[in-house]
Design an enzyme around this catalytic site. Structure first.
Site, PDB file in Angstrom:
ATOM      1  N   CYS A  84     -19.895  -5.267   2.980  1.00 27.02           N
ATOM      2  CA  CYS A  84     -19.122  -4.089   3.394  1.00 27.02           C
ATOM      3  C   CYS A  84     -17.811  -4.126   2.626  1.00 27.02           C
ATOM      4  O   CYS A  84     -17.263  -5.202   2.379  1.00 27.02           O
ATOM      5  CB  CYS A  84     -18.866  -4.156   4.905  1.00 27.02           C
ATOM      6  SG  CYS A  84     -17.894  -2.760   5.529  1.00 27.02           S
ATOM      7  N   CYS A 109       0.828  -1.214   0.000  1.00 33.02           N
ATOM      8  CA  CYS A 109       0.000   0.000   0.000  1.00 33.02           C
ATOM      9  C   CYS A 109       0.863   1.266   0.000  1.00 33.02           C
ATOM     10  O   CYS A 109       1.887   1.333   0.685  1.00 33.02           O
ATOM     11  CB  CYS A 109      -0.924  -0.018   1.217  1.00 33.02           C
ATOM     12  SG  CYS A 109      -2.072   1.356   1.222  1.00 33.02           S
ATOM     13  N   CYS A 131     -17.101  -8.491   4.989  1.00 32.46           N
ATOM     14  CA  CYS A 131     -16.363  -7.238   4.779  1.00 32.46           C
ATOM     15  C   CYS A 131     -15.103  -7.519   3.962  1.00 32.46           C
ATOM     16  O   CYS A 131     -14.292  -8.359   4.342  1.00 32.46           O
ATOM     17  CB  CYS A 131     -16.024  -6.649   6.144  1.00 32.46           C
ATOM     18  SG  CYS A 131     -15.129  -5.106   6.032  1.00 32.46           S
ATOM     19  N   CYS A 151       0.236  -0.150  10.325  1.00 33.73           N
ATOM     20  CA  CYS A 151      -0.238  -1.152   9.365  1.00 33.73           C
ATOM     21  C   CYS A 151       0.849  -2.063   8.805  1.00 33.73           C
ATOM     22  O   CYS A 151       1.921  -1.611   8.390  1.00 33.73           O
ATOM     23  CB  CYS A 151      -0.968  -0.450   8.222  1.00 33.73           C
ATOM     24  SG  CYS A 151      -1.843  -1.619   7.157  1.00 33.73           S
ATOM     25  N   CYS A 183     -19.559   3.007   7.917  1.00 34.89           N
ATOM     26  CA  CYS A 183     -18.904   2.305   9.026  1.00 34.89           C
ATOM     27  C   CYS A 183     -17.603   3.067   9.269  1.00 34.89           C
ATOM     28  O   CYS A 183     -16.726   3.091   8.402  1.00 34.89           O
ATOM     29  CB  CYS A 183     -18.612   0.861   8.616  1.00 34.89           C
ATOM     30  SG  CYS A 183     -17.644  -0.059   9.831  1.00 34.89           S
ATOM     31  N   ARG A 196     -18.560  -1.997  16.952  1.00 30.56           N
ATOM     32  CA  ARG A 196     -17.873  -3.245  16.591  1.00 30.56           C
ATOM     33  C   ARG A 196     -16.581  -3.399  17.401  1.00 30.56           C
ATOM     34  O   ARG A 196     -15.700  -2.540  17.307  1.00 30.56           O
ATOM     35  CB  ARG A 196     -17.555  -3.254  15.094  1.00 30.56           C
ATOM     36  CG  ARG A 196     -18.792  -3.059  14.243  1.00 30.56           C
ATOM     37  CD  ARG A 196     -18.520  -3.290  12.767  1.00 30.56           C
ATOM     38  NE  ARG A 196     -19.689  -2.892  11.980  1.00 30.56           N
ATOM     39  CZ  ARG A 196     -20.792  -3.628  11.839  1.00 30.56           C
ATOM     40  NH1 ARG A 196     -20.874  -4.798  12.414  1.00 30.56           N
ATOM     41  NH2 ARG A 196     -21.808  -3.179  11.118  1.00 30.56           N
ATOM     42  N   CYS A 252       0.445   4.562   6.975  1.00 27.10           N
ATOM     43  CA  CYS A 252      -0.195   4.377   8.284  1.00 27.10           C
ATOM     44  C   CYS A 252       0.768   3.626   9.223  1.00 27.10           C
ATOM     45  O   CYS A 252       1.175   2.495   8.912  1.00 27.10           O
ATOM     46  CB  CYS A 252      -1.493   3.606   8.118  1.00 27.10           C
ATOM     47  SG  CYS A 252      -2.543   4.317   6.833  1.00 27.10           S
TER      48      CYS A 252
HETATM   49  N1  SAM Z   1      -6.756   0.582   3.005  1.00 31.24           N
HETATM   50  C1  SAM Z   1      -8.036   0.869   3.526  1.00 31.24           C
HETATM   51  C2  SAM Z   1      -8.036   1.978   4.518  1.00 31.24           C
HETATM   52  O1  SAM Z   1      -7.069   2.126   5.238  1.00 31.24           O
HETATM   53  O2  SAM Z   1      -9.043   2.673   4.600  1.00 31.24           O
HETATM   54  C3  SAM Z   1      -8.718  -0.335   4.124  1.00 31.24           C
HETATM   55  C4  SAM Z   1      -8.000  -1.386   4.930  1.00 31.24           C
HETATM   56  S1  SAM Z   1      -7.369  -0.879   6.501  1.00 31.24           S
HETATM   57  C5  SAM Z   1      -6.318  -2.211   6.915  1.00 31.24           C
HETATM   58  C6  SAM Z   1      -8.761  -0.923   7.590  1.00 31.24           C
HETATM   59  C7  SAM Z   1      -8.572  -0.471   9.025  1.00 31.24           C
HETATM   60  O3  SAM Z   1      -7.966  -1.499   9.785  1.00 31.24           O
HETATM   61  C8  SAM Z   1      -7.714   0.733   9.293  1.00 31.24           C
HETATM   62  O4  SAM Z   1      -8.391   1.929   9.085  1.00 31.24           O
HETATM   63  C9  SAM Z   1      -7.394   0.565  10.771  1.00 31.24           C
HETATM   64  O5  SAM Z   1      -8.347   1.234  11.564  1.00 31.24           O
HETATM   65  C10 SAM Z   1      -7.484  -0.948  10.987  1.00 31.24           C
HETATM   66  N2  SAM Z   1      -6.162  -1.508  11.272  1.00 31.24           N
HETATM   67  C11 SAM Z   1      -5.183  -1.723  10.388  1.00 31.24           C
HETATM   68  N3  SAM Z   1      -4.069  -2.242  10.990  1.00 31.24           N
HETATM   69  C12 SAM Z   1      -4.378  -2.332  12.314  1.00 31.24           C
HETATM   70  C13 SAM Z   1      -3.642  -2.781  13.457  1.00 31.24           C
HETATM   71  N4  SAM Z   1      -2.385  -3.189  13.366  1.00 31.24           N
HETATM   72  N5  SAM Z   1      -4.252  -2.754  14.656  1.00 31.24           N
HETATM   73  C14 SAM Z   1      -5.539  -2.323  14.745  1.00 31.24           C
HETATM   74  N6  SAM Z   1      -6.270  -1.890  13.704  1.00 31.24           N
HETATM   75  C15 SAM Z   1      -5.701  -1.888  12.490  1.00 31.24           C
HETATM   76  C1  DTB Z   2     -11.809  -2.133  11.044  1.00 32.70           C
HETATM   77  O1  DTB Z   2     -12.009  -1.080  11.665  1.00 32.70           O
HETATM   78  N1  DTB Z   2     -11.115  -3.162  11.525  1.00 32.70           N
HETATM   79  C2  DTB Z   2     -11.006  -4.210  10.535  1.00 32.70           C
HETATM   80  C3  DTB Z   2     -11.956  -3.688   9.415  1.00 32.70           C
HETATM   81  N2  DTB Z   2     -12.280  -2.376   9.838  1.00 32.70           N
HETATM   82  C4  DTB Z   2     -11.524  -3.722   8.012  1.00 32.70           C
HETATM   83  C5  DTB Z   2      -9.607  -4.458  10.110  1.00 32.70           C
HETATM   84  C6  DTB Z   2      -8.678  -4.796  11.243  1.00 32.70           C
HETATM   85  C7  DTB Z   2      -7.350  -5.066  10.678  1.00 32.70           C
HETATM   86  C8  DTB Z   2      -6.390  -5.542  11.691  1.00 32.70           C
HETATM   87  C9  DTB Z   2      -5.023  -5.726  11.181  1.00 32.70           C
HETATM   88  C10 DTB Z   2      -4.811  -6.776  10.121  1.00 32.70           C
HETATM   89  O2  DTB Z   2      -5.504  -7.794  10.077  1.00 32.70           O
HETATM   90  O3  DTB Z   2      -3.914  -6.560   9.311  1.00 32.70           O
HETATM   91 FE1  SF4 Z   3      -2.916   1.127   3.360  1.00 30.47          FE
HETATM   92 FE2  SF4 Z   3      -2.877  -0.085   5.717  1.00 30.47          FE
HETATM   93 FE3  SF4 Z   3      -3.171   2.542   5.605  1.00 30.47          FE
HETATM   94 FE4  SF4 Z   3      -5.191   0.949   4.729  1.00 30.47          FE
HETATM   95  S1  SF4 Z   3      -4.424   1.113   6.804  1.00 30.47           S
HETATM   96  S2  SF4 Z   3      -4.370   2.784   3.734  1.00 30.47           S
HETATM   97  S3  SF4 Z   3      -3.982  -0.757   3.911  1.00 30.47           S
HETATM   98  S4  SF4 Z   3      -1.348   1.385   4.952  1.00 30.47           S
END
Ligand code: SAM
Ligand code: DTB
Ligand code: SF4
Length: 325
Positions: free
Chosen positions: A132, A57, A101, A64, A192, A264, A61
């Site tokens: 979703c 990506c 989702c 992530c 959401c 959630r 973030c």
């Molecule tokens: N790329 C898209 C975005 O960021 O909107 C969608 C996927 S992203 C992985 C969805 C959500 O997962 C993020 O907004 C964040 O709130 C949550 N998330 C991602 N990594 C996480 C982590 N290590 N711990 C907790 N929540 C996480």
């Molecule tokens: C959200 O708020 N939590 C979910 C869903 N929306 C997409 C994602 C959590 C991702 C946790 C980290 C991972 O699995 O990489």
């Molecule tokens: Fe990309 Fe992860 Fe950020 Fe979503 S949360 S925009 S997958 S870096």
């Protein structure tokens, strides 16, 4: 029965702070009272997640595993086949999930991906599941196309307070997030939106994040509250663990400020005790992700969740039922 708590979008910082800082028993009592006014407290929705495009990506973030800018980055995969998504959704349905989702590691989708995304929405909807997607920022045309394909919810988290945002993400702004949320809502797709707690933010950032959601023109229909899953080799890998009581307070605040929204209990459950999860349900959480993986990180095994539901007398929401009174 008391009159149901009104749905307000004019909450003030002072009110939100006062609620969050109530004596814990008073806070839980208020949150649970509000919860029972709008929902059956013994029903929790089971949702299932699928990563339809993993890694690589362009966003940065700090939490992530999928950011190409973090040391932890997973190898990037392509958008998966529509038929595979539908087959996975079918398995999830057979396992009792009513909501599906689909998440992609994108800053925003490319127009060349839209036809496949539409086919995924249609295929999963045809199974009778709630759909979703979470795909990053969307322009107006993309929003309309997903709506016309029948998408029920779009997940797009504000993640933290506006103040703390630039400490966590620099490749987009808090305002960019709000723009997409407005476009999604105006098109008639359910919103959401929630965030992550335990990223080294201050208590006031947790309060302001919930306040930002609760003072949007319309409350998000659902609010994921994630506890940070620390991922090795990301900037937040070694952040200090959040006091679980602070997490429960955040759930309770979400429930009180947004009485009708699904709250959630999302990422981070593998690090939560059963008792902590029970407290979150009492405080108003009424949805979880099931299955042993989230997008890339671990989640409790389904047997363990079912045992917890059984011990607590919780039943899973049936298809087409949102648990509301
Ligand atoms: N790329 C898209 C975005 O960021 O909107 C969608 C996927 S992203 C992985 C969805 C959500 O997962 C993020 O907004 C964040 O709130 C949550 N998330 C991602 N990594 C996480 C982590 N290590 N711990 C907790 N929540 C996480
Ligand atoms: C959200 O708020 N939590 C979910 C869903 N929306 C997409 C994602 C959590 C991702 C946790 C980290 C991972 O699995 O990489
Ligand atoms: Fe990309 Fe992860 Fe950020 Fe979503 S949360 S925009 S997958 S870096």
């Amino acid at each position: 029965m008391l009159d149901a708590a009104p749905i307000r979008t004019d909450w003030t910082r002072e009110e939100a702070e006062a609620i969050y800082n109530k004596p814990f028993m008073d806070l839980l009592f208020q949150a649970h009272t509000v919860h029972r006014q709008y929902f059956d407290p013994n029903q929790v929705q089971k949702s299932k997640l699928l990563s339809i495009k993993t890694g690589g990506c362009a966003e940065d973030c700090a939490y992530c595993s999928q950011s190409a800018r973090n040391g932890a980055q997973l190898s990037a995969s392509k958008l998966i086949e529509v038929q595979r998504v539908i087959a996975e959704a079918k398995k999830a349905k057979e396992g009792g999930a009513t909501r599906y989702c689909m998440g992609a590691a994108w800053r925003s989708p490319k127009d060349r991906d839209m036809a496949a995304l539409e086919a995924m929405v249609q295929g999963v909807k045809d199974l009778g599941m709630e759909t979703c997607m979470t795909l990053g920022m969307l322009d107006e045309e993309q929003v309309f196309r997903l709506r016309d394909a029948g998408l029920d919810y779009y997940n797009h988290n504000i993640d933290t307070s506006e103040r703390y945002y630039s400490e966590i993400i620099t490749t987009r702004t808090f305002a960019d997030r709000i723009d997409t949320l407005n476009r999604v809502r105006e098109a008639g797709i359910k919103v959401c939106s929630g965030g992550i707690v335990g990223m080294g933010e201050k208590q006031l950032d947790r309060i302001d994040m919930m306040l930002a959601l609760a003072t949007l023109e319309v409350h998000p229909d659902s609010v994921p509250v994630n506890m940070l899953i620390p991922i090795a080799d990301t900037p937040l890998a070694n952040v200090e663990k959040l006091d679980p009581i602070e997490f429960v307070r955040s759930v309770a605040l979400a429930r009180i400020l947004m009485p009708k929204s699904h709250v959630r209990l999302s990422a981070g459950r593998t690090d939560m005790s059963d008792e902590m999860q029970a407290m979150c349900f009492f405080a108003g959480a009424n949805s979880i992700f099931v299955g042993d993986t989230l997008l890339t990180a671990d989640n409790p095994e389904e047997d363990k969740d079912q045992q917890l539901f059984d011990r607590l007398g919780i039943t899973a929401m049936a298809a087409g039922c949102d648990g509301s009174r």
